[in-house]
Design a protein around this motif. Sequence first.
Motif, PDB file in Angstrom:
ATOM      1  N   VAL A 194      -4.574 -48.487  16.623  1.00 50.33           N
ATOM      2  CA  VAL A 194      -4.236 -49.783  15.248  1.00 50.33           C
ATOM      3  C   VAL A 194      -3.046 -48.643  14.584  1.00 50.33           C
ATOM      4  CG1 VAL A 194      -4.935 -51.192  13.557  1.00 50.33           C
ATOM      5  CG2 VAL A 194      -5.947 -51.128  16.123  1.00 50.33           C
ATOM      6  N   ILE A 195      -3.576 -47.819  14.202  1.00 51.76           N
ATOM      7  CA  ILE A 195      -3.171 -47.337  13.288  1.00 51.76           C
ATOM      8  C   ILE A 195      -1.823 -46.130  13.720  1.00 51.76           C
ATOM      9  CG2 ILE A 195      -3.099 -44.711  12.240  1.00 51.76           C
ATOM     10  CD1 ILE A 195      -6.152 -44.634  12.237  1.00 51.76           C
ATOM     11  N   SER A 196      -1.671 -46.038  14.864  1.00 51.99           N
ATOM     12  CA  SER A 196      -0.766 -45.524  15.489  1.00 51.99           C
ATOM     13  C   SER A 196       0.234 -46.660  15.669  1.00 51.99           C
ATOM     14  CB  SER A 196      -0.534 -44.856  16.807  1.00 51.99           C
ATOM     15  OG  SER A 196      -1.511 -43.795  17.380  1.00 51.99           O
ATOM     16  N   LEU A 197      -0.327 -47.619  16.331  1.00 50.60           N
ATOM     17  CA  LEU A 197       1.162 -48.835  16.324  1.00 50.60           C
ATOM     18  C   LEU A 197       1.816 -49.097  14.801  1.00 50.60           C
ATOM     19  CD1 LEU A 197       2.275 -51.824  17.537  1.00 50.60           C
ATOM     20  CD2 LEU A 197      -0.031 -52.555  16.583  1.00 50.60           C
ATOM     21  N   ASN A 198       1.047 -48.680  13.731  1.00 52.90           N
ATOM     22  CA  ASN A 198       2.053 -49.560  12.706  1.00 52.90           C
ATOM     23  C   ASN A 198       2.928 -47.396  12.078  1.00 52.90           C
ATOM     24  OD1 ASN A 198       2.205 -50.148   9.840  1.00 52.90           O
ATOM     25  ND2 ASN A 198       0.808 -47.992   8.836  1.00 52.90           N
ATOM     26  N   ASP A 199       2.379 -46.641  12.520  1.00 55.47           N
ATOM     27  CA  ASP A 199       3.295 -45.379  13.117  1.00 55.47           C
ATOM     28  C   ASP A 199       4.475 -45.704  12.988  1.00 55.47           C
ATOM     29  OD1 ASP A 199       1.449 -44.742  10.831  1.00 55.47           O
ATOM     30  OD2 ASP A 199       0.346 -43.332  11.910  1.00 55.47           O
ATOM     31  N   TRP A 200       4.100 -45.968  14.337  1.00 58.22           N
ATOM     32  CA  TRP A 200       5.763 -46.320  15.115  1.00 58.22           C
ATOM     33  C   TRP A 200       6.442 -46.998  14.676  1.00 58.22           C
ATOM     34  CZ3 TRP A 200       5.578 -44.612  21.101  1.00 58.22           C
ATOM     35  CH2 TRP A 200       5.431 -43.167  21.488  1.00 58.22           C
ATOM     36  N   TYR A 201       6.527 -48.162  14.335  1.00 52.52           N
ATOM     37  CA  TYR A 201       6.540 -49.503  13.975  1.00 52.52           C
ATOM     38  C   TYR A 201       7.817 -48.420  12.688  1.00 52.52           C
ATOM     39  CZ  TYR A 201       8.271 -54.049  12.361  1.00 52.52           C
ATOM     40  OH  TYR A 201       9.610 -55.024  12.397  1.00 52.52           O
ATOM     41  N   LYS A 202       6.614 -48.571  11.612  1.00 52.58           N
ATOM     42  CA  LYS A 202       7.275 -47.275  10.829  1.00 52.58           C
ATOM     43  C   LYS A 202       9.097 -47.043  11.261  1.00 52.58           C
ATOM     44  CE  LYS A 202       4.379 -47.986   7.135  1.00 52.58           C
ATOM     45  NZ  LYS A 202       2.955 -47.360   5.765  1.00 52.58           N
ATOM     46  N   LYS A 203       8.526 -45.939  12.157  1.00 57.42           N
ATOM     47  CA  LYS A 203       9.574 -45.194  12.893  1.00 57.42           C
ATOM     48  C   LYS A 203      10.753 -45.668  13.530  1.00 57.42           C
ATOM     49  CE  LYS A 203       6.385 -40.735  13.964  1.00 57.42           C
ATOM     50  NZ  LYS A 203       5.225 -40.217  14.481  1.00 57.42           N
ATOM     51  N   TYR A 204      10.073 -46.871  14.052  1.00 56.35           N
ATOM     52  CA  TYR A 204      11.330 -47.375  14.495  1.00 56.35           C
ATOM     53  C   TYR A 204      12.091 -47.718  13.328  1.00 56.35           C
ATOM     54  CZ  TYR A 204      13.143 -52.147  16.601  1.00 56.35           C
ATOM     55  OH  TYR A 204      13.771 -52.962  16.881  1.00 56.35           O
ATOM     56  N   LEU A 205      11.514 -48.387  12.864  1.00 57.40           N
ATOM     57  CA  LEU A 205      12.609 -49.142  11.944  1.00 57.40           C
ATOM     58  C   LEU A 205      13.421 -47.735  11.386  1.00 57.40           C
ATOM     59  CD1 LEU A 205       9.891 -51.339  10.604  1.00 57.40           C
ATOM     60  CD2 LEU A 205      11.574 -52.130  11.664  1.00 57.40           C
ATOM     61  N   LYS A 206      12.866 -47.251  10.842  1.00 54.13           N
ATOM     62  CA  LYS A 206      13.966 -46.004  10.231  1.00 54.13           C
ATOM     63  C   LYS A 206      14.784 -45.289  10.888  1.00 54.13           C
ATOM     64  CE  LYS A 206      13.435 -41.731   8.515  1.00 54.13           C
ATOM     65  NZ  LYS A 206      12.454 -39.813   8.427  1.00 54.13           N
ATOM     66  N   ASP A 207      14.591 -45.565  12.117  1.00 58.83           N
ATOM     67  CA  ASP A 207      15.599 -45.106  12.915  1.00 58.83           C
ATOM     68  C   ASP A 207      16.779 -46.145  13.371  1.00 58.83           C
ATOM     69  OD1 ASP A 207      14.452 -42.555  13.996  1.00 58.83           O
ATOM     70  OD2 ASP A 207      13.677 -43.027  15.583  1.00 58.83           O
ATOM     71  N   VAL A 208      16.317 -47.364  13.506  1.00 60.28           N
ATOM     72  CA  VAL A 208      18.367 -48.473  14.029  1.00 60.28           C
ATOM     73  C   VAL A 208      18.085 -48.738  11.955  1.00 60.28           C
ATOM     74  CG1 VAL A 208      17.382 -50.864  13.262  1.00 60.28           C
ATOM     75  CG2 VAL A 208      15.801 -50.188  14.761  1.00 60.28           C
TER      76      VAL A 208
END
Length: 210
Positions: A194-208
């Motif tokens: 759950v924590i990692s899903l949130n962290d990776w999604y933030k990284k995804y948005l940052k890279d987008v």
Amino acid sequence: MDWMNITLFTINGDTPVLLLDLLCSLLGLSCVFLAGRGSKYNFWVGYLYSLALFFLFLNKNIYANMILQPVSIGINVIGHYRWTHPRKGEESSSDRRSLKVTSLTWMQRLLAVCAVFSLAWLWGWLLGRFADPVPYLDACLTILILTAQTLSALKKWDCWVAWLVVNVVQITLHLSVGHIFMSIVSLLYLVNGVISLNDWYKKYLKDVKH
């Protein structure tokens, strides 16, 4: 092999807690924690984890997951290379030497779900012919893990959705065959997922945005 049945203690006098259970738990927790933080070192721990799981499932005659481990090592090797050797345009905005986090399309997600259910049914039917104690559950977990590992190797944030499903199935499977430590560690995987899903999604948005 006698060493696979070394018992640390028993619960309620009849449920043994094996040393192999503890080893898998520690390696598994270390691996998923590092993966959740986006660390490439998760792959080194992952190689040892797959080896330990091979013997754990061999000891319990859970054949589908036992066979899965060499395949898992192969996927780890591919993922290890992809994470550390991004192609032009795939670099993370925070580290140009690392692969950026990306996402599946909705069509790819639909195809992945259909493939998982179809392959799990077929694999479960085959395992039922070889006296696997929990053929369809075992097969479903096998296909789900392969899917999650492949998505992880490609650094798709969707992998954590797959891992959450895997964790729920793992808890059921491990409890059914008496893996006490692995049941506990699967619950901790669920929290980490759950924590990692949130962290990776933030990284995804940052890279987008870059």
